[in-house]
Design a protein around this motif. Structure first.
Motif, PDB file in Angstrom:
ATOM      1  N   CYS A 145     -11.813  -2.817  -6.607  1.00 10.99           N
ATOM      2  CA  CYS A 145     -12.716  -3.750  -5.936  1.00 10.99           C
ATOM      3  C   CYS A 145     -14.172  -3.497  -6.332  1.00 10.99           C
ATOM      4  N   ARG A 186      -6.925  -3.854  -5.139  1.00  8.28           N
ATOM      5  CA  ARG A 186      -7.282  -2.496  -4.713  1.00  8.28           C
ATOM      6  C   ARG A 186      -8.277  -1.859  -5.688  1.00  8.28           C
ATOM      7  N   THR A 246      -2.616  -4.044  -6.150  1.00  6.42           N
ATOM      8  CA  THR A 246      -2.915  -5.024  -5.101  1.00  6.42           C
ATOM      9  C   THR A 246      -2.375  -4.566  -3.757  1.00  6.42           C
ATOM     10  N   ALA A 247      -2.867  -5.226  -2.706  1.00  6.29           N
ATOM     11  CA  ALA A 247      -2.376  -5.053  -1.342  1.00  6.29           C
ATOM     12  C   ALA A 247      -2.205  -6.435  -0.717  1.00  6.29           C
ATOM     13  N   LEU A 268      -6.511   3.989  -0.967  1.00  2.44           N
ATOM     14  CA  LEU A 268      -6.397   2.616  -0.496  1.00  2.44           C
ATOM     15  C   LEU A 268      -7.073   1.666  -1.472  1.00  2.44           C
ATOM     16  N   GLU A 269      -8.183   2.118  -2.067  1.00  4.20           N
ATOM     17  CA  GLU A 269      -8.913   1.287  -3.012  1.00  4.20           C
ATOM     18  C   GLU A 269      -9.882   2.150  -3.819  1.00  4.20           C
ATOM     19  N   ALA A 275      -9.516   0.671   5.979  1.00  2.32           N
ATOM     20  CA  ALA A 275      -9.721  -0.695   5.500  1.00  2.32           C
ATOM     21  C   ALA A 275     -10.542  -1.408   6.559  1.00  2.32           C
ATOM     22  N   THR A 311      -3.074   2.506 -12.379  1.00  4.02           N
ATOM     23  CA  THR A 311      -2.292   1.492 -11.683  1.00  4.02           C
ATOM     24  C   THR A 311      -1.072   1.196 -12.561  1.00  4.02           C
TER      25      THR A 311
END
Length: 413
Positions: free
Chosen positions: A362, A360, A352-353, A306-307, A319, A381
């Motif tokens: 961070c 993502r 990104t999300a 997720l990140e 999240a 990515t």
């Protein structure tokens, strides 16, 4: 004693399930749909029970069924995310490779097991069909085992086999097993896959999941030779690589010449291909996710997240307060690939999300650490790859900022 043969319309689960029982079944494509649908339909007559779920790709359970059924899982995946969102799914954090042990030791209680089997095959025995994983442990542990024998489920080569003496009843059905078509591959997935493919050389042994990014990776490595598969799950893309002669499994130190997975999740194309195919073998999670991994050179693990924070820590579970995934097999698989001679532990994710609003990559994770920063080789990515091996924390931060979306790089700096 031979199992009782029961027609689906005559199945009364009150004869097998007691109020307060804990019921488990094969997850993902191993869900015995006739049995689980009957459980839901008869839940008020049976009384309160608890179920433990894996990945779900059918809509058998819905939030309103929590009126009688307490639901637990190792993480919301597929349709069970709706249960988590509704607040009726309790999470047991556990590695996929340890679920069988928790069941065997009673930490995850299993009073009743519902399993799906194929019809008898060339050796006259049933197979586990589309999933091995922890099904053997369910059969060995439960007080009562009910099997759905579905004549549309392929007969597959397994490690181990169902013990009919442990099965109380068999319900024979004929219905399509759960299918999951590959998602659409867009430009972002193609760019990510191209960056991942740089790390996949001839003779590599692949571990990956299913989804748009793994599918794009598989499509982008058709020029490789002598690839292999040792993975928790496999999808339709496996078929193309084997048919093209790209995946021969010839370089594996064990299971030579055989593609190994714990779960098959795809469409009719995959299910026809694996039927009675000795080149595909389904093995339990203690083989796919445990110590044997450490004996595989050139193991390339491709997992999602997720990140990822600027030090390389990976969150694949939540999240904020929203639980979206699971520990799954990622920590075991990533660590094995990281330690493999010639291997790589790759985390691949879009930059990104939320329509580009959230990066993502961070500064600080918004959820738990699923995989520690010391176990990851490469973060990928669509903007490139950050090879973290040997980098200091400040160097990692710069490398990861460089593969973030351009609109978020200044804030990360």
């Amino acid at each position: 004693m031979a199992p009782r043969r029961i027609k689906p319309e005559d199945l009364d689960l009150r004869a097998f399930i007691r109020p307060g029982d804990h019921v488990l079944w094969g997850h993902a494509t191993g869900e015995p749909l006739t049995l689980t649908e009957a459980l839901v339909a008869q839940r008020h007559a049976i009384g309160p029970i608890t179920v433990f779920l894996g990945a779900c790709f059918a809509d058998t359970l819905r939030p309103e069924h929590a009126d009688t059924i307490a639901m637990r899982s190792f993480g919301p995946m597929g349709t069970s995310r709706a249960l988590a969102k509704a607040g009726v799914l309790d999470i047991v954090p556990v590695h996929v490779g340890q679920i069988y042990r928790y069941i065997a030791d009673g930490h995850i209680r299993c009073d009743v097991a519902l399993v799906q089997l194929s019809p008898p095959g060339p050796d006259g025995r049933h197979s586990f069909g589309l999933i091995n994983d922890y099904v053997q442990t369910l059969i060995a542990t439960a007080r009562v085992v009910i099997a759905e024998v579905n004549d549309q489920v392929p007969w597959t080569y397994n490690e181990g086999g169902p013990d009919l003496e442990r099965i109380a009843a068999i319900v024979e059905t004929s219905r399509p097993p759960i299918q999951q078509a590959a998602p659409r591959i867009g430009p972002v997935e193609q760019a990510i896959a191209a960056n991942v493919a740089r790390y996949i050389e001839d003779g590599a042994i692949l571990q990956m999941g299913v989804g748009a990014i793994p599918e794009a990776v598989m499509q982008g490595i058709v020029d490789r030779r002598d690839l292999g598969l040792h993975s928790g799950i496999a999808g339709d893309s496996l078929v193309g690589l084997i048919e093209r002669g790209v995946m021969t499994n010839a370089t594996k130190p064990f299971d030579k010449g055989i593609a190994v997975a714990g779960v098959l999740l795809g469409t009719e194309r995959l299910y026809r291909f694996v039927d009675r195919n000795p080149g595909i073998r389904l093995r339990p999670s203690w083989h796919t996710h445990a110590g044997d991994l450490l004996r595989i050179p050139n193991l390339i693990g491709i997992n999602s997240a997720l990140e990822v924070d600027l030090t390389g820590q990976v969150n694949a579970e939540a999240a904020g307060d929203d639980i979206l995934g699971a520990v799954g097999g990622q920590p075991d698989l990533v660590r094995a690939a990281h330690r493999a001679p010639g291997g790589h532990a790759i985390i691949a994710l879009a930059s990104t999300a939320r329509g580009g609003k959230a990066s993502r990559i961070c500064k600080t994770l918004n959820g738990p650490v699923t995989t520690p920063r010391s176990d990851v080789d490469v973060i990928v990515t669509e903007y490139g790859a950050a090879d973290l091996r040997g980098l200091t924390l400040s160097e990692r931060a710069r490398a990861l900022t460089a593969i973030a979306h351009p609109e978020h790089r200044e804030a990360l700096r």
